[in-house]
Design an enzyme around this catalytic site. Sequence first.
Site, PDB file in Angstrom:
ATOM      1  N   HIS A 109       0.776  -1.367   0.097  1.00  0.00           N
ATOM      2  CA  HIS A 109       0.126   0.115   0.051  1.00  0.00           C
ATOM      3  C   HIS A 109       0.831   1.188   0.232  1.00  0.00           C
ATOM      4  O   HIS A 109       0.470   2.417   0.697  1.00  0.00           O
ATOM      5  CB  HIS A 109      -0.852   0.009   1.330  1.00  0.00           C
TER       6      HIS A 109
ATOM      7  N   HIS B  38      -1.442   4.782   9.783  1.00  0.00           N
ATOM      8  CA  HIS B  38      -0.073   5.313   9.932  1.00  0.00           C
ATOM      9  C   HIS B  38      -0.095   6.466  10.934  1.00  0.00           C
ATOM     10  O   HIS B  38       0.282   7.536  10.495  1.00  0.00           O
ATOM     11  CB  HIS B  38       0.397   5.329   8.777  1.00  0.00           C
TER      12      HIS B  38
ATOM     13  N   HIS C 170      10.245  -3.777   3.437  1.00  0.00           N
ATOM     14  CA  HIS C 170      10.646  -2.320   3.482  1.00  0.00           C
ATOM     15  C   HIS C 170      11.069  -1.835   4.849  1.00  0.00           C
ATOM     16  O   HIS C 170      10.696  -2.184   5.814  1.00  0.00           O
ATOM     17  CB  HIS C 170       9.702  -1.359   2.955  1.00  0.00           C
TER      18      HIS C 170
ATOM     19  N   GLU D 111       4.190  -5.208   8.520  1.00  0.00           N
ATOM     20  CA  GLU D 111       2.990  -5.033   8.091  1.00  0.00           C
ATOM     21  C   GLU D 111       2.348  -6.300   7.583  1.00  0.00           C
ATOM     22  O   GLU D 111       1.032  -6.615   7.160  1.00  0.00           O
ATOM     23  CB  GLU D 111       2.848  -3.848   6.897  1.00  0.00           C
TER      24      GLU D 111
HETATM   25  C1  DHB Z   1       6.306   3.461   2.163  1.00  0.00           C
HETATM   26  C2  DHB Z   1       5.811   2.423   2.229  1.00  0.00           C
HETATM   27  C3  DHB Z   1       4.778   2.074   3.208  1.00  0.00           C
HETATM   28  O1  DHB Z   1       4.249   1.028   3.400  1.00  0.00           O
HETATM   29  C4  DHB Z   1       4.232   3.369   4.131  1.00  0.00           C
HETATM   30  O2  DHB Z   1       3.278   3.123   4.880  1.00  0.00           O
HETATM   31  C5  DHB Z   1       5.064   4.437   4.154  1.00  0.00           C
HETATM   32  C6  DHB Z   1       6.116   4.805   3.100  1.00  0.00           C
HETATM   33  C7  DHB Z   1       7.546   4.015   1.252  1.00  0.00           C
HETATM   34  O3  DHB Z   1       8.000   2.772   0.548  1.00  0.00           O
HETATM   35  O4  DHB Z   1       8.048   5.120   0.972  1.00  0.00           O
HETATM   36 FE    FE Z   2       2.727   1.199   5.556  1.00  0.00          FE
END
Ligand code: DHB
Ligand code: FE
Length: 301
Positions: free
Chosen positions: A30, A77, A211, A258
């Site tokens: 997302h 978030h 990530h 997540e």
């Molecule tokens: C990014 C990815 C995410 O899932 C998020 O909540 C905020 C930033 C990113 O890759 O920049």
């Molecule tokens: Fe996220």
Amino acid sequence: MENAQNASQAQPARGTANQARITASVYSSHVPAIGAAIDLGKTGEPYWQPLFAGFEPTKQWMRENLPDVVFLVYNDHATNFDLSVIPTFAIGTAAEFEPADEGYGPRPVPKVMGHPELASHIAQSVIQQDFDLTIVNELKVDHGLTVPMNLMFGSPAQWPCRVIPLHVNVVQYPVPSGRRCFALGQAIRRAIESFDEPLKVQIWGTGGMSHQLQGPRAGLINREWDNRFLDRLIADPADLAEMPHIEYVREAGSEGIELVMWLIARGAMADVAGGPAPRLAHRFFHVPASNTAVGHLILEN
Ligand code: DHB
Ligand code: FE
């Protein structure tokens, strides 16, 4: 599972033609930059084109398999909730949900229409199955919910179905285990399939894949681990659900946690309750999108 057995005794048996049923589960990252690319008209640019191409079959599949309701598992978030209140699991029971302002104004997407009757039924059933859901009657939804909506449905003037948001805390420790998420999915399936209206319901799991957004490992991507996660989610989710949270963080980065939300959607599929294995309708994986690996699956019941 002892819990599941006790709980199913407390619940009506599933599956008459007049009851709601889960038709499919859908999984997707997302990333907020995907939303920005859509909002700024950049989806055809070389950086973004391969990512959006991976969701073209999905949009076609959605047109052919449109649900009445999406039960959408996502995480806020620190937009609607902040450190003043941290619900582990929170269900949105409102009639509508406005897109949140995440610091640069609300995204120009339609408001999300809820399904208060089904949401209240799910809250009742799942709480009676011993999961403590927080009931949220006022909720603004951030990129965690709206970006998957765009990936699956494109950018229509109105969203084509109702949505019940389920927020999971994966931002502030302690976070729920994969095992608990998988068991919650099973309780949600029993709840949905005991609702006395013949609704077609999809359950979506969002967030991930690998990530990490901060610290010395910022930018971490682990393609091998992500693809193994997809394999295991399809074929052996009960085993995958035993993975401890520290492995998510070590292998998929601090925000890779997540992915526990995908186990809620997977736990709601028929095979977990002794039914036939799901059909894989689509699988896609792409790097990069901002700082995140993007994974996507459609599993049909
Ligand atoms: C990014 C990815 C995410 O899932 C998020 O909540 C905020 C930033 C990113 O890759 O920049
Ligand atoms: Fe996220």
